[in-house]
Write a protein that holds these residues in place. Structure first.
Motif, PDB file in Angstrom:
ATOM      1  N   GLY A   1      18.543 -23.579  31.342  1.00 20.25           N
ATOM      2  CA  GLY A   1      18.402 -24.613  30.415  1.00 20.25           C
ATOM      3  C   GLY A   1      16.762 -24.883  30.385  1.00 20.25           C
ATOM      4  N   VAL A   2      16.008 -23.951  30.279  1.00 16.91           N
ATOM      5  CA  VAL A   2      14.513 -24.021  30.200  1.00 16.91           C
ATOM      6  C   VAL A   2      14.176 -23.502  28.914  1.00 16.91           C
ATOM      7  CG1 VAL A   2      12.570 -22.934  31.209  1.00 16.91           C
ATOM      8  CG2 VAL A   2      14.439 -23.288  32.679  1.00 16.91           C
ATOM      9  N   ASP A   3      13.084 -24.460  28.362  1.00 19.37           N
ATOM     10  CA  ASP A   3      12.782 -24.150  27.071  1.00 19.37           C
ATOM     11  C   ASP A   3      11.500 -23.210  27.166  1.00 19.37           C
ATOM     12  OD1 ASP A   3      11.531 -24.006  24.500  1.00 19.37           O
ATOM     13  OD2 ASP A   3      10.724 -26.342  24.612  1.00 19.37           O
ATOM     14  N   LEU A   4      11.915 -21.786  26.687  1.00 20.13           N
ATOM     15  CA  LEU A   4      10.978 -20.662  26.737  1.00 20.13           C
ATOM     16  C   LEU A   4      10.480 -20.476  25.612  1.00 20.13           C
ATOM     17  CD1 LEU A   4      12.909 -17.992  28.840  1.00 20.13           C
ATOM     18  CD2 LEU A   4      11.531 -19.988  29.612  1.00 20.13           C
ATOM     19  N   SER A   5      10.613 -21.508  24.461  1.00 19.92           N
ATOM     20  CA  SER A   5       9.850 -21.197  23.229  1.00 19.92           C
ATOM     21  C   SER A   5       8.601 -20.920  23.083  1.00 19.92           C
ATOM     22  CB  SER A   5      10.525 -22.362  21.951  1.00 19.92           C
ATOM     23  OG  SER A   5      10.295 -23.402  22.614  1.00 19.92           O
ATOM     24  N   PRO A   6       7.606 -21.452  23.883  1.00 22.49           N
ATOM     25  CA  PRO A   6       6.311 -21.101  23.915  1.00 22.49           C
ATOM     26  C   PRO A   6       6.226 -19.514  24.091  1.00 22.49           C
ATOM     27  CG  PRO A   6       6.620 -23.019  25.377  1.00 22.49           C
ATOM     28  CD  PRO A   6       7.964 -22.647  24.983  1.00 22.49           C
ATOM     29  N   PHE A   7       7.168 -18.891  25.006  1.00 29.34           N
ATOM     30  CA  PHE A   7       6.847 -17.563  25.066  1.00 29.34           C
ATOM     31  C   PHE A   7       7.744 -16.740  24.408  1.00 29.34           C
ATOM     32  CE2 PHE A   7       5.103 -19.706  28.766  1.00 29.34           C
ATOM     33  CZ  PHE A   7       3.985 -19.254  28.721  1.00 29.34           C
ATOM     34  N   ILE A   8       8.959 -17.078  24.091  1.00 28.17           N
ATOM     35  CA  ILE A   8      10.081 -16.362  23.609  1.00 28.17           C
ATOM     36  C   ILE A   8      10.727 -16.851  22.122  1.00 28.17           C
ATOM     37  CG2 ILE A   8      12.332 -15.003  24.084  1.00 28.17           C
ATOM     38  CD1 ILE A   8      10.394 -14.473  26.350  1.00 28.17           C
ATOM     39  N   GLY A   9      10.506 -15.832  21.193  1.00 28.81           N
ATOM     40  CA  GLY A   9      11.285 -16.421  19.944  1.00 28.81           C
ATOM     41  C   GLY A   9      12.622 -15.881  19.750  1.00 28.81           C
TER      42      GLY A   9
ATOM     43  N   GLN B   1      -7.744 -16.666  21.776  1.00 32.65           N
ATOM     44  CA  GLN B   1      -6.277 -16.190  21.159  1.00 32.65           C
ATOM     45  C   GLN B   1      -5.324 -17.186  21.378  1.00 32.65           C
ATOM     46  OE1 GLN B   1      -6.668 -12.342  22.732  1.00 32.65           O
ATOM     47  NE2 GLN B   1      -4.740 -11.564  22.289  1.00 32.65           N
ATOM     48  N   GLY B   2      -4.420 -16.986  20.325  1.00 31.78           N
ATOM     49  CA  GLY B   2      -3.163 -17.984  20.285  1.00 31.78           C
ATOM     50  C   GLY B   2      -3.428 -19.180  19.946  1.00 31.78           C
ATOM     51  N   PRO B   3      -2.433 -20.279  19.866  1.00 33.80           N
ATOM     52  CA  PRO B   3      -2.431 -21.515  19.361  1.00 33.80           C
ATOM     53  C   PRO B   3      -3.493 -22.365  20.117  1.00 33.80           C
ATOM     54  CG  PRO B   3      -0.404 -21.227  20.124  1.00 33.80           C
ATOM     55  CD  PRO B   3      -1.150 -19.769  20.395  1.00 33.80           C
ATOM     56  N   THR B   4      -4.091 -23.336  19.439  1.00 33.56           N
ATOM     57  CA  THR B   4      -5.016 -24.362  20.324  1.00 33.56           C
ATOM     58  C   THR B   4      -4.451 -25.632  20.374  1.00 33.56           C
ATOM     59  OG1 THR B   4      -6.016 -24.777  18.019  1.00 33.56           O
ATOM     60  CG2 THR B   4      -7.114 -23.174  19.480  1.00 33.56           C
ATOM     61  N   ASP B   5      -3.119 -26.133  19.646  1.00 35.17           N
ATOM     62  CA  ASP B   5      -2.539 -27.171  19.798  1.00 35.17           C
ATOM     63  C   ASP B   5      -2.361 -27.465  21.308  1.00 35.17           C
ATOM     64  OD1 ASP B   5      -0.728 -25.303  19.214  1.00 35.17           O
ATOM     65  OD2 ASP B   5       0.721 -26.591  19.040  1.00 35.17           O
ATOM     66  N   PRO B   6      -2.170 -28.849  21.848  1.00 34.54           N
ATOM     67  CA  PRO B   6      -1.594 -29.121  23.028  1.00 34.54           C
ATOM     68  C   PRO B   6      -0.295 -28.502  23.577  1.00 34.54           C
ATOM     69  CG  PRO B   6      -2.317 -31.118  21.985  1.00 34.54           C
ATOM     70  CD  PRO B   6      -2.263 -29.923  20.960  1.00 34.54           C
ATOM     71  N   TRP B   7      -0.314 -28.140  24.966  1.00 32.08           N
ATOM     72  CA  TRP B   7       1.092 -27.749  25.358  1.00 32.08           C
ATOM     73  C   TRP B   7       2.165 -28.624  24.873  1.00 32.08           C
ATOM     74  CZ3 TRP B   7       1.898 -22.908  26.649  1.00 32.08           C
ATOM     75  CH2 TRP B   7       3.131 -22.543  27.451  1.00 32.08           C
ATOM     76  N   PRO B   8       3.381 -28.071  24.411  1.00 27.17           N
ATOM     77  CA  PRO B   8       4.214 -29.031  23.788  1.00 27.17           C
ATOM     78  C   PRO B   8       4.824 -29.826  25.033  1.00 27.17           C
ATOM     79  CG  PRO B   8       5.021 -26.891  23.922  1.00 27.17           C
ATOM     80  CD  PRO B   8       3.608 -26.680  24.266  1.00 27.17           C
ATOM     81  N   PRO B   9       5.171 -30.991  25.199  1.00 20.61           N
ATOM     82  CA  PRO B   9       5.897 -31.790  26.205  1.00 20.61           C
ATOM     83  C   PRO B   9       7.370 -31.212  26.448  1.00 20.61           C
ATOM     84  CG  PRO B   9       5.861 -33.201  24.243  1.00 20.61           C
ATOM     85  CD  PRO B   9       5.079 -31.985  23.789  1.00 20.61           C
ATOM     86  N   GLY B  10       7.738 -30.780  27.476  1.00 15.02           N
ATOM     87  CA  GLY B  10       9.152 -30.263  27.692  1.00 15.02           C
ATOM     88  C   GLY B  10      10.184 -31.362  27.478  1.00 15.02           C
ATOM     89  N   GLN B  11      11.164 -30.581  27.065  1.00 11.18           N
ATOM     90  CA  GLN B  11      12.526 -31.513  26.983  1.00 11.18           C
ATOM     91  C   GLN B  11      12.901 -32.048  28.508  1.00 11.18           C
ATOM     92  OE1 GLN B  11      15.197 -28.492  25.928  1.00 11.18           O
ATOM     93  NE2 GLN B  11      14.258 -28.210  23.943  1.00 11.18           N
TER      94      GLN B  11
ATOM     95  N   ARG C   1      -1.422 -17.583  25.320  1.00 12.26           N
ATOM     96  CA  ARG C   1      -1.144 -18.876  25.601  1.00 12.26           C
ATOM     97  C   ARG C   1      -1.816 -19.654  26.849  1.00 12.26           C
ATOM     98  NH1 ARG C   1       2.086 -21.449  21.793  1.00 12.26           N
ATOM     99  NH2 ARG C   1       3.748 -20.375  21.340  1.00 12.26           N
ATOM    100  N   VAL C   2      -2.681 -18.579  27.586  1.00 11.49           N
ATOM    101  CA  VAL C   2      -3.618 -18.829  28.667  1.00 11.49           C
ATOM    102  C   VAL C   2      -4.501 -20.234  28.296  1.00 11.49           C
ATOM    103  CG1 VAL C   2      -5.142 -17.057  28.574  1.00 11.49           C
ATOM    104  CG2 VAL C   2      -4.609 -18.065  30.696  1.00 11.49           C
ATOM    105  N   ARG C   3      -5.156 -19.961  26.908  1.00 17.14           N
ATOM    106  CA  ARG C   3      -6.036 -21.017  26.703  1.00 17.14           C
ATOM    107  C   ARG C   3      -5.578 -22.148  26.313  1.00 17.14           C
ATOM    108  NH1 ARG C   3     -10.509 -19.544  28.218  1.00 17.14           N
ATOM    109  NH2 ARG C   3     -10.716 -21.650  27.897  1.00 17.14           N
ATOM    110  N   GLN C   4      -4.388 -21.925  25.714  1.00 13.74           N
ATOM    111  CA  GLN C   4      -3.726 -23.291  25.164  1.00 13.74           C
ATOM    112  C   GLN C   4      -3.381 -23.841  26.460  1.00 13.74           C
ATOM    113  OE1 GLN C   4       0.187 -22.788  23.196  1.00 13.74           O
ATOM    114  NE2 GLN C   4       0.280 -24.973  22.613  1.00 13.74           N
ATOM    115  N   LEU C   5      -3.020 -23.389  27.673  1.00 15.05           N
ATOM    116  CA  LEU C   5      -2.726 -24.131  28.707  1.00 15.05           C
ATOM    117  C   LEU C   5      -3.749 -24.790  29.348  1.00 15.05           C
ATOM    118  CD1 LEU C   5       0.072 -21.297  30.127  1.00 15.05           C
ATOM    119  CD2 LEU C   5       0.474 -23.916  29.946  1.00 15.05           C
TER     120      LEU C   5
END
Ligand code: ADP
Ligand code: MG
Length: 584
Positions: free
Chosen positions: A316-324, A448-458, A396-400
């Motif tokens: 039950g891990v939210d992998l959506s930042p990495f996996i579509g 590279q990649g999105p610049t919005d803050p890393w999504p808060p996890g569930q 994702r590394v810059r977003q992180l």
């Protein structure tokens, strides 16, 4: 023939002579009779160094895990300096030194290599808080194992007298009495702990994620040994552009390489010391013994070494930042697998680390999944984005980093990461140089990649019923085997990927913490973060002992909530829900 009646122990304080008497009467009896050694008041030994001996647990038979004993001695008798005992930081170093000295004294008592008669939890290169030495306001106590002597299943009472009444006082004299100890070693152990803490505390103030002092000696003796390499070591010398000055605990300044927060990429040819550097950094969460070479290598205390780990369980891990989109309509936002791939396991490890408030990721290309790390230009053209479910880490590394999570990674084989790096360090013949400017001439820095803050996890809430510590007739069987294996009931937990675990006592502590979590905290309401934080707070406030009431007093050592979460997350049976109240 031996008398079978044992003399009664005086109900208050039995002496060492009473113990000898009792053992004399036990001689020749069946092994179980050793249980008569239980005596809540303990046995009081006299001059020159008075102490109390308690037998906390008697082994079931001569072949079972050894018995557990405890010695308590007045602080004043030991002569250990009060200013060291009362300083919580120094005390960790002092206890390490005592454990070393007691271990050495016990080695001299005899028994064979893997079956010593007396054994204390022997510390390694890292200085950890351990349960084997405990200090109270007036006493020092040591917990240790003893093989109570037998011939077959018959008690060898006179050998036991030698062991407990002769050898033990000798161990106390050479391992616990300050004037017989190596005062210089004890002081330098205390300094090591204080320095590592002081250096680590300065990291974030200076915008750093890690620090390697000039003169550090990073390589190890062999791949299987944590001891320093014996000869031909190239000592660390910082490139001038990355050199920073930090202060030791006593205020003295030292210089070394400051690994700035953000993204740091380590490049260099094969066999030039890249992995050796990253290995030292990942253990920079600990203090090291004097002479180790890594005493002044520190990293952010929340650092997590991330690697691919195909075959692991992910719950039950939210992998959506990495996996579509995934085959079979699997949901990437509640990813479950009994057999994760290299890339999904690495993605899960990162999301789980972020969930535990990690602020530094450490990744070595040697143990990373390439398709998770990068997707090069040609491949992006050949396989369009809509046919590749993986968003590589490089996107994702810059977003992180923008969300306060730094990365130090090794990338010797591909130039892709140069464009997203804040700092590029080249290792050449084990010497670092700052090649950031040159790298940015070759590859234009990119966001590279999105610049919005890393999504808060569930929230991830373990279902209580999904963990079953029952095994055979035992309702709770949770035990560690060696450094990287824990059994929870029938579930075998493989901790090979937890490369920041360094001592079996930490693994034992994790096993006890899992049992504790199951008993007290996993209730279908609390999530993984709350459960691990609650245990960390409890251990901080009440000591490691709270993990091991009535559990045979195994030796345990400090661990991070990060490793506890990592263990829980790898349980094969674990089921996770995102809403509280589903506790079946
Ligand atoms: P890489 O990851 O760059 O391929 P490693 O870090 O695995 O290289 O190092 C290769 C070898 O060099 C190892 O056997 C290691 O012990 C040795 N080594 C690493 N750093 C040093 C050093 N500073 N001095 C001497 N030998 C070193
Ligand atoms: Mg390597």
């Amino acid at each position: 023939m031996q008398s079978l009646t044992t003399p009664p122990l005086s109900d208050t304080r039995a002496s060492a002579a009473d113990l000898a008497d009792l053992l004399h009467h036990l001689d020749g009896r069946g092994y179980k009779a050793y249980n008569e050694l239980h005596n809540t008041e303990g046995f009081v030994f006299g001059e020159p160094f008075p102490f109390r001996l308690h037998v906390d647990h008697v082994q079931a038979d001569p072949f079972a895990p050894p018995s557990r004993l405890r010695i308590c001695i007045q602080r004043a008798v030991t002569g250990l300096p009060t200013h060291l005992l009362d300083d919580p930081v120094c005390c960790v170093g002092l206890c390490h030194g005592i454990a070393e000295a007691v271990a050495t004294a016990m080695d001299l008592v005899g028994g064979s290599g893997d079956r010593p008669m007396l054994q204390i939890d022997r510390p390694g290169q890292q200085i950890l808080r351990r349960s084997c030495i405990q200090i109270t306001d007036d006493e020092v106590s040591i917990h240790f194992s003893a093989r109570l002597p037998a011939a077959g299943r018959r008690i060898l009472g006179h050998k036991a007298i030698d062991l407990l009444c002769e050898d033990l006082p000798g161990v106390v004299a050479s391992g616990l009495v300050y004037r017989n100890l190596d005062a210089h070693r004890l002081a330098s152990l205390c300094t090591s702990v204080a320095d590592a803490e002081a250096l680590r505390a300065q990291l974030s103030q200076q915008g750093l994620a890690a620090f390697v002092a000039d003169g550090s000696r990073l390589p190890r003796a062999t791949g299987a040994s944590d001891e320093p390499m014996a000869a031909d070591i190239v000592a660390w010398q910082s490139p001038e552009t990355l050199s920073v000055e930090l202060n030791l605990a006593d205020g003295r300044p030292i210089t070394g390489t400051g690994f700035r927060q953000g993204v740091t990429v380590i490049v260099g040819g094969g066999f030039h010391g890249k992995s050796t550097l990253l290995d030292a950094l990942r253990l920079g969460i600990y203090a090291h013994v004097p002479g180790d070479g890594r005493e002044r290598v520190v990293c952010d205390s929340t650092a997590v070494a991330i690697r691919a780990e195909d075959g692991r369980r992910v719950s039950g891990v939210d992998l959506s930042p990495f996996i579509g989109a995934l085959p079979h309509d699997q949901s990437p936002s509640h990813f479950i697998s009994d057999d994760a791939s290299g890339s999904t396991s690495q993605a899960a490890a990162i999301v789980e680390a972020v969930e535990q408030s990690c602020q530094l990721l450490l990744i070595d290309e040697d143990t990373a999944a390439t398709n998770f790390m990068i997707r090069d230009h040609c491949m992006r053209q050949l396989i369009s984005d809509d046919r590749e479910p993986i968003t590589p880490f490089i996107d994702r590394v810059r977003q992180l980093a923008a969300s306060g999570i730094s990365t130090i990674l090794i990338s010797g084989g591909s130039s892709d990461y140069l464009g997203v790096a804040d700092t590029v360090i080249a290792m050449d013949n084990y010497q670092p140089s700052d090649v950031t400017t040159r790298a940015h001439e070759l590859v234009v820095p990119s966001q590279q990649g999105p610049t919005d803050p890393w999504p808060p996890g569930q929230r991830r809430i373990p279902r209580r019923g999904s963990i079953n510590p029952q095994r055979g007739k035992r309702t709770s069987s949770v035990r560690a085997r060696g450094l990287r294996e824990i059994h929870v009931g029938q579930d075998e937990l493989d901790l090979t990927a937890l490369s920041q675990l360094v001592h079996c006592s930490q693994t034992r502590a994790l096993a006890q913490a899992l049992a504790y979590a199951h008993e007290h905290l996993i209730d279908g309401e609390r999530d993984v973060v709350e459960i691990c934080a609650a245990i960390a707070v409890k251990v901080d406030e009440e000591g490691l002992g709270i993990l091991t009431p009535d559990r045979g007093h195994p030796d345990v050592a400090q661990f991070r909530h990060v490793e506890l979460a990592a263990s829980l997350n790898r349980l094969r049976s674990l089921q996770i829900v995102s809403e509280p109240g589903v506790s079946a």
